[in-house]
Design an enzyme around this catalytic site. Structure first.
Site, mmCIF file in Angstrom:
data_model
loop_
_atom_site.group_PDB
_atom_site.id
_atom_site.type_symbol
_atom_site.label_atom_id
_atom_site.label_comp_id
_atom_site.label_asym_id
_atom_site.label_seq_id
_atom_site.Cartn_x
_atom_site.Cartn_y
_atom_site.Cartn_z
ATOM 1 N N SER A 425 -47.661 -59.929 3.370
ATOM 2 C CA SER A 425 -47.993 -59.127 4.538
ATOM 3 C C SER A 425 -46.739 -58.538 5.143
ATOM 4 C CB SER A 425 -48.709 -59.989 5.587
ATOM 5 O OG SER A 425 -47.824 -60.977 6.094
ATOM 6 N N CYS A 426 -46.923 -57.453 5.919
ATOM 7 C CA CYS A 426 -45.849 -56.941 6.766
ATOM 8 C C CYS A 426 -46.405 -56.885 8.181
ATOM 9 C CB CYS A 426 -45.344 -55.588 6.275
ATOM 10 S SG CYS A 426 -46.610 -54.321 6.267
ATOM 11 N N ILE A 427 -45.912 -56.016 9.015
ATOM 12 C CA ILE A 427 -46.316 -56.029 10.412
ATOM 13 C C ILE A 427 -47.808 -55.756 10.579
ATOM 14 C CG2 ILE A 427 -45.987 -54.912 12.657
ATOM 15 C CD1 ILE A 427 -43.127 -54.335 11.849
ATOM 16 N N ARG A 429 -50.081 -54.776 7.662
ATOM 17 C CA ARG A 429 -50.876 -54.621 6.449
ATOM 18 C C ARG A 429 -50.750 -55.802 5.512
ATOM 19 N NH1 ARG A 429 -48.655 -49.250 3.848
ATOM 20 N NH2 ARG A 429 -48.741 -48.603 6.014
#
Length: 491
Positions: A425-427, A429
């Protein structure tokens, strides 16, 4: 995963160690400002600041080895971080030790060339740390669930990762013992070849100095141009007043417009290009990095923030640095630094005998600040470069389901747990690698609450879910195959 996608993952992993660097740069800069002659020898406060800063800046390799390994590991496990540090320590003890190199190669230490000795000292750098972080994370992701025979069962799973990382680090070290000095020496020879080209040589030095920072080989050129390897010794001669007016310092002056003006302006451009909901997150680190560059000339926190996620910007940065050094050298606008090209050194060197029209570097800096800002902003927006904060808009979700419930629904819509090779994951998505893309039900994903679905190649998928992406990804990793076998939600 494609190359660009992987570089973006590295860029994300770099943000944790990068966030630490401004503190080290500011402490060093303030300590130097208090005691520029003694670097702490004449002031207790300066001693604390200088050595506190050195504790961070001199150990960048350690920070990157741990941070990158932790950030790239599938589940951000501490075993990966420990393995990254372990691998780096092995390289440091082998490649960074001339006595060990002498034992391996059979060449006595007193018969090694100056370039070979310096190469050994420069072998452990931020690049080496990043390299070992990537290696350790890759090995962790591959082996952290390995099963060994019963007699060796204690060393299975995550305990196996430091072992295989150690063996890999030894192999890398043996290669570096022979390859690193050759590459380093070739760069030294290149530096010597262009050192007679005057302003053109200064421009070429500026270009390759910046371009080689990601792999730590800029030190090879520094030995030629600003230190005493071939007698140029630009820094020492400038500050001692023993050089030639208008000549000594041409390899320093052009850095001031880049470090104190250009890169801080690039930070402003990246901040303005960040998505509105991410500006608060990236504003702090970009602002601190810009302030550090302005005051002290320490630019690594800025450069590492975009060199991997947007390599084209880094090449542009290197070209602009070349132009700055060429202009300053051509016009003989000269100031000098002992620490780096920031405001503190600029003020201290302003009235030295070999400083030549240093005030013109302020004008040049303002021009380069504008150039950096508009070039960076144009490139980021035109090519949708994923600089810090360039994530999709976060939208508040009306779905009251818990992260665990959503995770199970997402897993089902993605074809079951067995279809998910990797979950990250990122911020905003989910970043997923799938075994079979054809079974994904996009309509179901959107009905659960996904804001968008982005396919990247044959096996990589990004599902935009908003601010709870990290929680959902963590919950998805906990879903068992048996839980995900029930039919997915109907579309």
């Amino acid at each position: 995963m494609n190359i660009l996608g992987y570089l973006q993952k590295i860029g994300k992993a770099l943000m944790v160690p990068i966030a630490v660097l401004p503190a080290g740069g500011l402490m060093l800069g303030l300590g130097y400002a208090i005691d520029p002659a003694g670097w702490g020898a004449n002031s207790a406060l300066a001693t604390i600041l200088v050595y506190g800063g050195k504790g961070i800046m001199d150990n960048q390799a350690w920070l990157f080895a741990v941070g990158v390994a932790y950030g790239l590991a599938k589940d951000n496990n501490g075993a990966a971080a420990l393995s990254g540090l372990l691998g780096l320590l092995i390289i440091e003890m082998i490649v960074g030790n001339v006595a060990v190199i002498s034992q391996i190669t059979g060449v006595p230490v007193d018969q090694m060339s100056t370039s070979e000795v310096i190469a050994s000292k420069a072998a452990v750098s931020a690049f080496t740390g990043i390299m070992m972080g990537i290696v350790a994370a890759t090995l962790y992701n591959r082996f952290h669930t390995i099963k060994l025979p019963a007699a060796l069962g204690f060393f299975g799973g995550r305990r196996f990762v430091p072992i295989v990382t150690s063996l890999t680090a030894i192999t890398i070290s043996l290669v570096m013992v022979y390859v690193w000095p050759v590459v380093y020496g070739a760069l030294v020879d290149f530096g010597i070849a262009i050192s007679e080209l005057g302003a053109t040589g200064a421009g070429l030095y500026g270009f390759f100095n910046r371009l080689l920072i990601p792999i730590g080989l800029h030190h090879a050129l520094n030995q030629v141009f600003i230190f005493d390897l071939v007698g140029i010794n630009d820094i020492s001669k400038f500050w001692s007043g023993t050089g030639e007016l208008g000549v000594t310092g041409i390899y320093q002056g052009g850095f001031f417009p880049v470090m104190g003006y250009g890169l801080p302006a690039a930070c402003l451009a990246m901040y303005h290009c960040a998505k509105p909901e991410n500006k608060k997150k990236v504003g702090g680190i970009l602002g601190a990095s810009a302030l550090t560059a302005i005051l002290t000339g320490v630019t690594e926190p800025i450069e590492f923030a975009f060199m991997f996620v947007a390599p084209v910007l880094y090449v542009i940065h290197a070209l602009l640095a070349a132009l700055s050094l060429y202009i300053a050298a051509s016009m003989q606008w000269i100031a000098g630094f002992t620490f780096s090209g920031g405001l503190i050194d600029f003020v201290l060197s302003f009235n030295l005998p070999l400083a030549n029209k240093p005030y013109m570097l302020i004008l040049q800096g303002l021009c380069f600040g504008a150039m950096y800002y508009f070039v960076f902003r144009f490139a980021i927006l035109k090519f949708d470069l994923k600089t810090p904060g360039r994530e999709d808009v976060q939208v508040e979700q009306g779905n009251e389901a818990t992260s665990n419930e959503k995770a199970l629904q997402y897993v089902k819509a993605l074809g079951g747990r067995a279809n998910l090779a990797t979950i990250d994951s990122c911020i905003t998505r989910l970043r997923l690698t799938l075994n079979d893309m054809s079974v994904v039900n996009e309509e179901t994903l959107k009905s659960i609450g996904a804001l968008g679905v982005v396919k990247m190649g044959n096996n990589n998928l990004q599902v935009i879910v908003g601010t709870e992406a990290e929680d959902i990804a963590h919950a998805m990793r906990q879903v068992s195959e048996s839980q995900s076998l029930t039919p997915s939600m109907s579309s």
